[in-house]
Scaffold this motif. Structure first.
Motif, PDB file in Angstrom:
ATOM      1  N   UNK A  72       0.825  -1.205   0.000  1.00 28.89           N
ATOM      2  CA  UNK A  72       0.000   0.000   0.000  1.00 28.89           C
ATOM      3  C   UNK A  72       0.858   1.254   0.000  1.00 28.89           C
ATOM      4  N   UNK A  73       1.949   1.208   0.749  1.00 30.47           N
ATOM      5  CA  UNK A  73       2.844   2.370   0.805  1.00 30.47           C
ATOM      6  C   UNK A  73       3.509   2.617  -0.549  1.00 30.47           C
ATOM      7  N   UNK A  74       3.962   1.522  -1.184  1.00 30.58           N
ATOM      8  CA  UNK A  74       4.583   1.641  -2.510  1.00 30.58           C
ATOM      9  C   UNK A  74       3.586   2.193  -3.512  1.00 30.58           C
ATOM     10  N   UNK A  75       2.326   1.678  -3.480  1.00 34.43           N
ATOM     11  CA  UNK A  75       1.302   2.160  -4.414  1.00 34.43           C
ATOM     12  C   UNK A  75       1.028   3.639  -4.217  1.00 34.43           C
ATOM     13  N   UNK A  76       0.982   4.054  -2.942  1.00 35.04           N
ATOM     14  CA  UNK A  76       0.696   5.461  -2.654  1.00 35.04           C
ATOM     15  C   UNK A  76       1.820   6.370  -3.129  1.00 35.04           C
ATOM     16  N   UNK A  77       3.061   5.864  -3.036  1.00 28.06           N
ATOM     17  CA  UNK A  77       4.206   6.692  -3.408  1.00 28.06           C
ATOM     18  C   UNK A  77       4.433   6.760  -4.912  1.00 28.06           C
ATOM     19  N   UNK A  78       3.966   5.733  -5.646  1.00 28.57           N
ATOM     20  CA  UNK A  78       4.299   5.659  -7.074  1.00 28.57           C
ATOM     21  C   UNK A  78       3.122   5.859  -8.004  1.00 28.57           C
ATOM     22  N   UNK A  79       1.859   5.717  -7.518  1.00 31.29           N
ATOM     23  CA  UNK A  79       0.689   5.828  -8.405  1.00 31.29           C
ATOM     24  C   UNK A  79       0.555   7.249  -8.937  1.00 31.29           C
ATOM     25  N   UNK A  80       0.564   7.444 -10.307  1.00 26.58           N
ATOM     26  CA  UNK A  80       0.484   8.790 -10.860  1.00 26.58           C
ATOM     27  C   UNK A  80      -0.843   9.468 -10.599  1.00 26.58           C
ATOM     28  N   UNK A  81      -1.923   8.671 -10.444  1.00 22.26           N
ATOM     29  CA  UNK A  81      -3.212   9.319 -10.237  1.00 22.26           C
ATOM     30  C   UNK A  81      -3.354   9.921  -8.848  1.00 22.26           C
ATOM     31  N   UNK A  82      -2.367   9.628  -7.953  1.00 25.34           N
ATOM     32  CA  UNK A  82      -2.371  10.275  -6.659  1.00 25.34           C
ATOM     33  C   UNK A  82      -1.701  11.638  -6.706  1.00 25.34           C
ATOM     34  N   UNK A  83      -0.944  11.865  -7.799  1.00 22.25           N
ATOM     35  CA  UNK A  83      -0.163  13.090  -7.877  1.00 22.25           C
ATOM     36  C   UNK A  83      -0.688  14.074  -8.908  1.00 22.25           C
ATOM     37  N   UNK A  84      -1.478  13.566  -9.897  1.00 19.75           N
ATOM     38  CA  UNK A  84      -1.853  14.399 -11.028  1.00 19.75           C
ATOM     39  C   UNK A  84      -3.358  14.584 -11.090  1.00 19.75           C
ATOM     40  N   UNK A  85      -3.797  15.666 -11.622  1.00 14.31           N
ATOM     41  CA  UNK A  85      -5.208  15.899 -11.911  1.00 14.31           C
ATOM     42  C   UNK A  85      -5.299  16.704 -13.187  1.00 14.31           C
ATOM     43  N   UNK A  86      -6.372  16.473 -13.960  1.00 16.86           N
ATOM     44  CA  UNK A  86      -6.561  17.146 -15.238  1.00 16.86           C
ATOM     45  C   UNK A  86      -7.799  18.016 -15.142  1.00 16.86           C
ATOM     46  N   UNK A  87      -7.672  19.231 -15.543  1.00 17.97           N
ATOM     47  CA  UNK A  87      -8.788  20.165 -15.509  1.00 17.97           C
ATOM     48  C   UNK A  87      -9.272  20.439 -16.921  1.00 17.97           C
ATOM     49  N   UNK A  88     -10.549  20.164 -17.183  1.00  8.29           N
ATOM     50  CA  UNK A  88     -11.140  20.447 -18.487  1.00  8.29           C
ATOM     51  C   UNK A  88     -11.776  21.830 -18.431  1.00  8.29           C
ATOM     52  N   UNK A  89     -11.410  22.725 -19.344  1.00  7.70           N
ATOM     53  CA  UNK A  89     -11.986  24.075 -19.310  1.00  7.70           C
ATOM     54  C   UNK A  89     -13.506  24.028 -19.381  1.00  7.70           C
ATOM     55  N   UNK A  90     -14.142  24.865 -18.620  1.00  2.62           N
ATOM     56  CA  UNK A  90     -15.610  24.904 -18.610  1.00  2.62           C
ATOM     57  C   UNK A  90     -16.131  25.438 -19.936  1.00  2.62           C
ATOM     58  N   UNK A  91     -17.249  24.901 -20.389  1.00  4.10           N
ATOM     59  CA  UNK A  91     -17.866  25.323 -21.637  1.00  4.10           C
ATOM     60  C   UNK A  91     -18.858  26.441 -21.336  1.00  4.10           C
ATOM     61  N   UNK A  92     -18.519  27.646 -21.737  1.00  4.63           N
ATOM     62  CA  UNK A  92     -19.403  28.779 -21.508  1.00  4.63           C
ATOM     63  C   UNK A  92     -20.465  28.847 -22.589  1.00  4.63           C
ATOM     64  N   UNK A  93     -21.514  29.615 -22.327  1.00  7.67           N
ATOM     65  CA  UNK A  93     -22.666  29.668 -23.239  1.00  7.67           C
ATOM     66  C   UNK A  93     -22.300  30.241 -24.592  1.00  7.67           C
ATOM     67  N   UNK A  94     -21.311  31.153 -24.642  1.00  6.30           N
ATOM     68  CA  UNK A  94     -20.957  31.801 -25.906  1.00  6.30           C
ATOM     69  C   UNK A  94     -19.703  31.225 -26.543  1.00  6.30           C
ATOM     70  N   UNK A  95     -19.229  30.072 -26.038  1.00  6.81           N
ATOM     71  CA  UNK A  95     -18.002  29.485 -26.592  1.00  6.81           C
ATOM     72  C   UNK A  95     -18.252  28.930 -27.996  1.00  6.81           C
ATOM     73  N   UNK A  96     -17.341  29.196 -28.916  1.00  2.00           N
ATOM     74  CA  UNK A  96     -17.408  28.666 -30.275  1.00  2.00           C
ATOM     75  C   UNK A  96     -16.041  28.122 -30.673  1.00  2.00           C
ATOM     76  N   UNK A  97     -16.001  26.996 -31.376  1.00  2.61           N
ATOM     77  CA  UNK A  97     -14.716  26.467 -31.846  1.00  2.61           C
ATOM     78  C   UNK A  97     -14.044  27.447 -32.806  1.00  2.61           C
ATOM     79  N   UNK A  98     -12.715  27.451 -32.795  1.00  5.70           N
ATOM     80  CA  UNK A  98     -11.985  28.408 -33.630  1.00  5.70           C
ATOM     81  C   UNK A  98     -12.130  28.103 -35.121  1.00  5.70           C
ATOM     82  N   UNK A  99     -12.151  26.821 -35.505  1.00  7.72           N
ATOM     83  CA  UNK A  99     -12.188  26.436 -36.919  1.00  7.72           C
ATOM     84  C   UNK A  99     -13.585  26.018 -37.366  1.00  7.72           C
ATOM     85  N   UNK A 100     -14.599  26.721 -36.865  1.00  5.50           N
ATOM     86  CA  UNK A 100     -15.991  26.364 -37.145  1.00  5.50           C
ATOM     87  C   UNK A 100     -16.332  26.568 -38.622  1.00  5.50           C
ATOM     88  N   UNK A 101     -17.010  25.568 -39.211  1.00  2.00           N
ATOM     89  CA  UNK A 101     -17.499  25.640 -40.587  1.00  2.00           C
ATOM     90  C   UNK A 101     -18.984  25.968 -40.552  1.00  2.00           C
TER      91      UNK A 101
END
Length: 394
Positions: A72-101
């Motif tokens: 358990x100690x080894x897993x806690x020290x080496x597991x990447x998901x204990x150290x990293x987190x990914x933040x997805x930007x929030x989608x606002x009401x007026x957001x539009x993709x840059x390359x929109x067709x």
């Protein structure tokens, strides 16, 4: 303690055996004493063996617990998901993709490629194809074994082939297309590009995987026209419910599908492509919230609202396209309004929709709040509160 008890048990056993051996050579008066001491030593040895067994079990449990704690100690020290987190930007009401067709027809004509249209039942494949056929130019021919009389009402009905499951007629017409292509190759070689004027055609093959199974010419038809048809103004549009090369009769030739066709992905296929292939979570959310009017054209997002499109004349002319109404709503927005009608002015929260409206079962609370804001921006209802307490009422 374990080793001392183990040593004592073996010692008692040796003493008991030694006393018995000694008693065999002694006088009758001494033998009972030696025998009694031997039995006592033997009983003491048995007691020590019991102690050895108990201590062994304790040591085994302690060792097992130690190994589990270490893991358990080894897993806690080496597991990447204990150290990293990914933040997805929030989608606002007026957001539009840059390359929109905004004009897929212009994009397709500029690319001078064929069209491969992918979508599930109810994603709007037929509506998009009918709109495309009215805008792309050239003589339109449709291969559709399931078409109704009014599906292609503006076309010369002789160019709608295969009704009522007449696959033999589709197979014959595809064979004729291959002959036409060969004739154009000969004519262009003799007289140049001028011979192609007025011979442009746009060939639409509905539910192409079925045609591959039922028509012997289908696989050859798509391969030859895909690779040579563009040069001779013979463009094709093939529809399927999956974007694999096999579904388009191009098994083992995926390169032709991606190099000769503009791939249009509707509905969940566009959402999945943005999320898994392009790794763009925000684009995936944007597509999902837009319903049928948002889809992917190659690697670029497209927004085209065809809900107000329709044919107002049944003559074999190109259809007149009605302008979309000012307040067109997608299915999510309409579901929120329906809930507002039921609740008669009560404040609707995201949790209520997730629990009571099946359509919102896989939609996050943040996405629902964005829809609240979008409706308010359109002048429909009003938002109440802010942040994670934002609600909406009609």
């Amino acid at each position: 303690m374990h080793w001392r008890a183990k040593f004592a048990s073996w010692g008692c056993l040796v003493v008991a055996i030694a006393l018995l051996s000694l008693g065999a050579t002694q006088s009758r008066k001494i033998k009972p004493w030696l025998f009694g001491c031997s039995v006592g030593a033997l009983c003491l040895g048995v007691s020590q063996r019991t102690t050895v067994k108990q201590l062994g079990e304790i040591l085994k449990d302690t060792d097992e617990a130690s190994r589990l704690n270490f893991k358990a100690w080894i897993s806690q020290q080496t597991a990447p998901n204990q150290q990293l987190s990914i933040t997805v930007p929030a989608l606002t009401a007026d957001w539009q993709p840059e390359n929109l067709i905004n004009n897929p027809i212009e994009y397709i004509q500029k690319k001078q490629k064929h069209v491969a249209l992918v979508g599930g039942t109810g994603d709007g494949k037929s509506t998009f194809t009918q709109y495309l056929s009215s805008k792309i130019g050239g003589s339109v021919v449709v291969y559709d074994s399931d078409s109704k009389p009014d599906d292609w009402a503006w076309l010369d009905q002789l160019n709608v082939i295969g009704r009522k499951g007449d696959f033999a007629a589709i197979n014959q017409a595809m064979g004729d297309d291959l002959k036409v292509l060969q004739e154009l190759v000969q004519l262009r070689g003799d007289r140049g590009d001028s011979v192609l004027s007025g011979r442009e055609r746009f060939l639409i093959a509905e539910e192409f995987p079925i045609l591959v199974d039922e028509c012997d010419n289908a696989a050859t038809w798509i391969k030859r026209l895909a690779k040579r048809g563009r040069r001779y103004k013979q463009f094709i549009c093939c529809l399927a419910q999956n974007d694999t090369a096999e579904n388009f009769g191009l098994a083992g030739d995926k390169e032709t599908l991606y190099s000769c066709f503009v791939l249009v992905r509707l509905g969940s296929f566009g959402v999945s492509y943005a999320k898994t292939k392009l790794k763009d979570e925000r684009l995936s959310q944007w597509l999902k919230l837009g319903g049928k009017k948002r889809f992917m054209v190659d690697d670029m997002p497209c927004e085209l609202d065809l809900s107000g499109w329709g044919v107002v004349s049944t003559s074999p002319q190109l259809p007149q396209v009605t302008e979309p109404t000012p307040q067109l709503l997608n299915e999510f927005e309409q579901a929120i309004i329906d809930a507002g009608d039921r609740l008669q002015g009560e404040i609707i929260k995201a949790r209520y929709l997730q629990q009571n409206v099946r359509l919102f079962g896989n939609i996050t609370a943040d996405e629902i709040r964005i829809l609240f804001q979008v409706l308010a921006d359109k002048g429909i209802g009003e938002t109440v509160g802010e942040g994670d307490r934002l609600g909406w009422r009609l």
